[in-house]
Design a protein around this motif. Structure first.
Motif, short mmCIF file in Angstrom:
data_model
loop_
_atom_site.label_atom_id
_atom_site.label_comp_id
_atom_site.label_asym_id
_atom_site.label_seq_id
_atom_site.Cartn_x
_atom_site.Cartn_y
_atom_site.Cartn_z
N TYR A 124 29.59 54.41 -39.02
CA TYR A 124 28.89 53.44 -39.05
C TYR A 124 29.76 52.10 -38.72
N ARG A 125 29.42 51.37 -37.64
CA ARG A 125 30.03 50.21 -37.29
C ARG A 125 29.11 49.08 -37.48
N GLY A 126 29.41 47.89 -37.13
CA GLY A 126 28.72 46.90 -37.03
C GLY A 126 27.87 46.74 -38.46
N TYR A 127 28.57 46.67 -39.67
CA TYR A 127 27.87 46.68 -40.93
C TYR A 127 28.10 45.38 -41.50
N LYS A 128 27.33 45.03 -42.79
CA LYS A 128 27.71 44.01 -43.37
C LYS A 128 27.56 44.23 -44.77
N PRO A 129 28.67 44.37 -45.75
CA PRO A 129 28.68 44.59 -47.13
C PRO A 129 27.72 43.70 -47.80
N LYS A 130 26.59 44.17 -48.26
CA LYS A 130 25.93 43.36 -49.46
C LYS A 130 26.42 43.57 -50.94
N GLU A 131 26.77 44.78 -51.37
CA GLU A 131 27.25 45.01 -52.66
C GLU A 131 28.27 46.33 -52.46
N PHE A 132 29.40 46.28 -53.30
CA PHE A 132 30.40 47.57 -53.20
C PHE A 132 30.85 47.34 -54.52
N ILE A 133 30.46 48.11 -55.22
CA ILE A 133 31.03 47.91 -56.88
C ILE A 133 31.63 49.29 -57.46
N ILE A 134 32.86 49.17 -57.91
CA ILE A 134 33.49 50.37 -58.58
C ILE A 134 33.45 50.21 -60.13
N GLU A 135 33.06 51.39 -60.68
CA GLU A 135 32.98 51.53 -62.12
C GLU A 135 33.77 52.39 -62.67
N SER A 136 34.78 52.10 -63.47
CA SER A 136 35.60 52.80 -63.91
C SER A 136 35.16 53.78 -64.90
N HIS A 137 36.03 54.83 -65.58
CA HIS A 137 35.69 55.82 -66.60
C HIS A 137 35.25 54.95 -67.86
N GLU A 138 36.21 53.86 -68.06
CA GLU A 138 35.60 53.07 -69.27
C GLU A 138 34.57 52.06 -69.07
N GLY A 139 33.88 52.06 -67.99
CA GLY A 139 32.74 51.28 -68.00
C GLY A 139 32.91 50.03 -67.34
N ARG A 140 34.18 49.69 -67.00
CA ARG A 140 34.34 48.37 -66.45
C ARG A 140 33.91 48.41 -64.80
N ARG A 141 33.25 47.29 -64.36
CA ARG A 141 32.87 47.29 -63.10
C ARG A 141 33.44 46.19 -62.30
N VAL A 142 33.84 46.43 -61.22
CA VAL A 142 34.59 45.54 -60.19
C VAL A 142 33.96 45.32 -58.96
N ASP A 143 33.49 44.29 -58.59
CA ASP A 143 32.80 44.21 -57.34
C ASP A 143 33.85 43.79 -55.97
N ILE A 144 34.01 44.68 -55.31
CA ILE A 144 34.91 44.46 -54.22
C ILE A 144 34.35 43.97 -52.92
N THR A 145 33.11 43.80 -52.88
CA THR A 145 32.50 43.69 -51.45
C THR A 145 33.33 42.59 -50.54
N ASN A 146 33.94 41.62 -51.11
CA ASN A 146 34.63 40.66 -50.25
C ASN A 146 36.17 41.18 -50.00
N SER A 147 36.42 42.16 -50.42
CA SER A 147 37.78 42.85 -50.27
C SER A 147 37.94 44.05 -49.16
N ILE A 148 36.71 44.39 -48.59
CA ILE A 148 36.59 45.38 -47.70
C ILE A 148 36.97 44.82 -46.29
N LEU A 149 38.04 45.77 -45.69
CA LEU A 149 38.41 45.50 -44.35
C LEU A 149 37.79 46.27 -43.29
N SER A 150 37.16 47.54 -43.59
CA SER A 150 36.58 48.72 -42.81
C SER A 150 35.73 49.49 -43.59
N ILE A 151 34.82 50.21 -43.00
CA ILE A 151 34.29 51.40 -43.51
C ILE A 151 33.83 52.43 -42.52
#
Length: 215
Positions: A5-32
C-alpha cells in the motif's frame, strides 16, 4: 503476488504493551508496506518508525503486542482494530539509535500467525478436503475469519492424519491434493461441439487477505 500500500495517510496507529500501556505512534511513522501473498498463509506489514525516545526498550516491545491501525488510502479506509482482525508485533529489526532519535522496523502479522505457532493438528480427518479445511481453521487455528464463499468446495475426499503438524503446514499441504467440484470452462472442438476444459484439475492455494482466509 505481493501487494504494498502506497499513498496512505495514517489516521491512528496504536501499540498496546502486554501490561496494557497504549502508545500512539501515528506521527512517528516513516513508511508502511502491507503484503498479501497467495504463497504465504498470513498477511504481514513492515512499518518504519522513528521516535525521540527508545520505544523498543521503553514500552517495551518484546513481540506479540497488539497494534490498532486506521489508514486512509487511495482504495479507501483500511482499518484493523477489532478483536478478530488485530495485527500483532512479531519482530523488530534495523534498530538505529542516536542521542536525538531511534529508528527501527516494526514487523507485524495477524493473530492467526501466533495461534499457528502454539497449535498442532493431530486428529484423523476424512471426507471432502474443503470440509477438513474448515475444521482446521475453526478448531486448530481458532479463527472465524473465513466464509463458505472463501473456501472453495472440493470434489474429492481425502483421509489423513494431522501428525502433530502446524495448521498452516497442513492447509498448504492439502492445496495440491484438492480438486474443484466446479466444472471446467467450455471449449469447442473441430466438429463444432463443445466439451468441458480442464475439469478435475487439481491445485488450490491457501492464503490470507484483508478479508480473511481463502482456500
Amino acid at each position: 503476488m505481493s501487494e504494498a500500500y502506497r499513498g496512505y495517510k495514517p489516521k491512528e496507529f496504536i501499540i498496546e504493551s502486554h501490561e496494557g500501556r497504549r502508545v500512539d505512534i501515528t506521527n512517528s511513522i516513516l513508511s508502511i508496506d502491507y503484503f498479501e501473498n497467495i504463497l504465504t498463509p498470513a498477511v504481514t506489514m513492515v512499518v518504519q518508525v522513528t521516535n525521540r525516545y527508545s520505544l523498543v526498550s521503553g514500552l517495551p516491545i518484546r513481540g506479540g503486542e497488539k497494534v490498532e491501525i486506521d489508514l486512509e488510502t487511495a482504495l479507501g479506509d483500511f482499518t484493523l482494530n477489532s478483536t478478530d482482525d488485530v495485527m500483532r508485533v512479531y519482530k523488530v529489526s534495523g534498530i538505529d539509535g542516536t542521542m536525538m532519535a531511534e529508528t527501527f522496523n516494526l514487523h507485524l502479522t495477524t493473530q492467526e500467525h501466533f495461534n499457528n505457532e502454539r497449535s498442532r493438528t493431530y486428529r484423523r480427518f476424512s471426507g471432502k478436503i474443503s470440509d477438513s479445511v474448515k475444521k482446521i481453521l475453526t478448531e486448530d487455528l481458532q479463527t472465524n475469519r473465513w466464509t463458505d464463499e472463501s473456501i472453495e468446495e472440493t470434489a474429492n475426499a481425502y483421509s489423513f492424519m494431522g501428525s502433530m503438524r502446524r495448521p498452516f503446514n497442513v492447509l498448504q499441504w492439502l492445496g495440491p491434493k484438492s480438486i474443484s467440484d466446479q466444472a471446467g470452462e467450455l471449449e469447442s472442438d473441430p466438429n463444432g461441439s463443445e466439451k468441458e476444459k480442464a475439469k478435475g484439475t487439481s491445485g488450490y492455494f491457501f492464503y490470507q487477505n484483508s478479508e480473511g482466509f481463502n482456500f
